[in-house]
Write a protein that holds these residues in place. Sequence first.
Motif, PDB file in Angstrom:
ATOM      1  N   LEU A   1      89.704 -47.334  16.935  1.00 27.62           N
ATOM      2  CA  LEU A   1      90.862 -47.086  17.779  1.00 27.62           C
ATOM      3  C   LEU A   1      91.208 -48.394  18.467  1.00 27.62           C
ATOM      4  O   LEU A   1      90.470 -48.878  19.325  1.00 27.62           O
ATOM      5  CB  LEU A   1      90.545 -45.989  18.806  1.00 27.62           C
ATOM      6  CG  LEU A   1      91.621 -45.674  19.827  1.00 27.62           C
ATOM      7  CD1 LEU A   1      92.874 -45.144  19.133  1.00 27.62           C
ATOM      8  CD2 LEU A   1      91.106 -44.664  20.833  1.00 27.62           C
ATOM      9  N   ASP A   2      92.342 -49.002  18.078  1.00 30.80           N
ATOM     10  CA  ASP A   2      92.774 -50.288  18.625  1.00 30.80           C
ATOM     11  C   ASP A   2      93.875 -50.039  19.644  1.00 30.80           C
ATOM     12  O   ASP A   2      94.977 -49.613  19.304  1.00 30.80           O
ATOM     13  CB  ASP A   2      93.277 -51.194  17.500  1.00 30.80           C
ATOM     14  CG  ASP A   2      93.532 -52.613  17.971  1.00 30.80           C
ATOM     15  OD1 ASP A   2      93.389 -52.885  19.183  1.00 30.80           O
ATOM     16  OD2 ASP A   2      93.852 -53.448  17.111  1.00 30.80           O
ATOM     17  N   LEU A   3      93.568 -50.312  20.926  1.00 36.31           N
ATOM     18  CA  LEU A   3      94.525 -50.102  22.011  1.00 36.31           C
ATOM     19  C   LEU A   3      95.120 -51.406  22.522  1.00 36.31           C
ATOM     20  O   LEU A   3      95.650 -51.444  23.624  1.00 36.31           O
ATOM     21  CB  LEU A   3      93.844 -49.345  23.164  1.00 36.31           C
ATOM     22  CG  LEU A   3      93.251 -47.987  22.798  1.00 36.31           C
ATOM     23  CD1 LEU A   3      92.452 -47.443  23.956  1.00 36.31           C
ATOM     24  CD2 LEU A   3      94.336 -47.030  22.372  1.00 36.31           C
TER      25      LEU A   3
ATOM     26  N   THR B   1      85.190 -48.241  18.592  1.00 34.52           N
ATOM     27  CA  THR B   1      84.753 -47.865  17.256  1.00 34.52           C
ATOM     28  C   THR B   1      83.868 -46.630  17.357  1.00 34.52           C
ATOM     29  O   THR B   1      82.898 -46.622  18.107  1.00 34.52           O
ATOM     30  CB  THR B   1      83.958 -49.008  16.602  1.00 34.52           C
ATOM     31  OG1 THR B   1      84.761 -50.192  16.608  1.00 34.52           O
ATOM     32  CG2 THR B   1      83.572 -48.669  15.187  1.00 34.52           C
ATOM     33  N   PHE B   2      84.235 -45.587  16.614  1.00 38.19           N
ATOM     34  CA  PHE B   2      83.468 -44.346  16.581  1.00 38.19           C
ATOM     35  C   PHE B   2      82.766 -44.238  15.233  1.00 38.19           C
ATOM     36  O   PHE B   2      83.381 -44.456  14.199  1.00 38.19           O
ATOM     37  CB  PHE B   2      84.385 -43.124  16.740  1.00 38.19           C
ATOM     38  CG  PHE B   2      85.136 -43.079  18.034  1.00 38.19           C
ATOM     39  CD1 PHE B   2      84.524 -42.639  19.189  1.00 38.19           C
ATOM     40  CD2 PHE B   2      86.461 -43.467  18.090  1.00 38.19           C
ATOM     41  CE1 PHE B   2      85.218 -42.586  20.377  1.00 38.19           C
ATOM     42  CE2 PHE B   2      87.161 -43.419  19.267  1.00 38.19           C
ATOM     43  CZ  PHE B   2      86.547 -42.979  20.421  1.00 38.19           C
TER      44      PHE B   2
END
Length: 87
Positions: free
Chosen positions: A54-56, A62-63
């Motif tokens: 998930l890049d915000l 990172t999951f």
Amino acid sequence: MSRGALGKNNWALFLMLLAGIMLGGFIGNAAAGVSGLSWLNYGQSFGFASPIVLDLGILVITFGLSIKITIASIIGVLIAIIIYRLI
């Protein structure tokens, strides 16, 4: 029985199960090279094949999750439940 004592017992059971899974997994990995005990490491792995990213912008999370259930870990869980019930 008070609510606090019930919560403590649930946490104790959770920790016992976690210890049984970890110890069983360790024993399964150690027994993988032994010809008579290699069946203890037989099992199935499941989870994410690759991590989810998930890049915000300023934060990247990172999951990832992978679980391997082996015969030894199942035996470890059963022993943990027996010990918990005896205590």
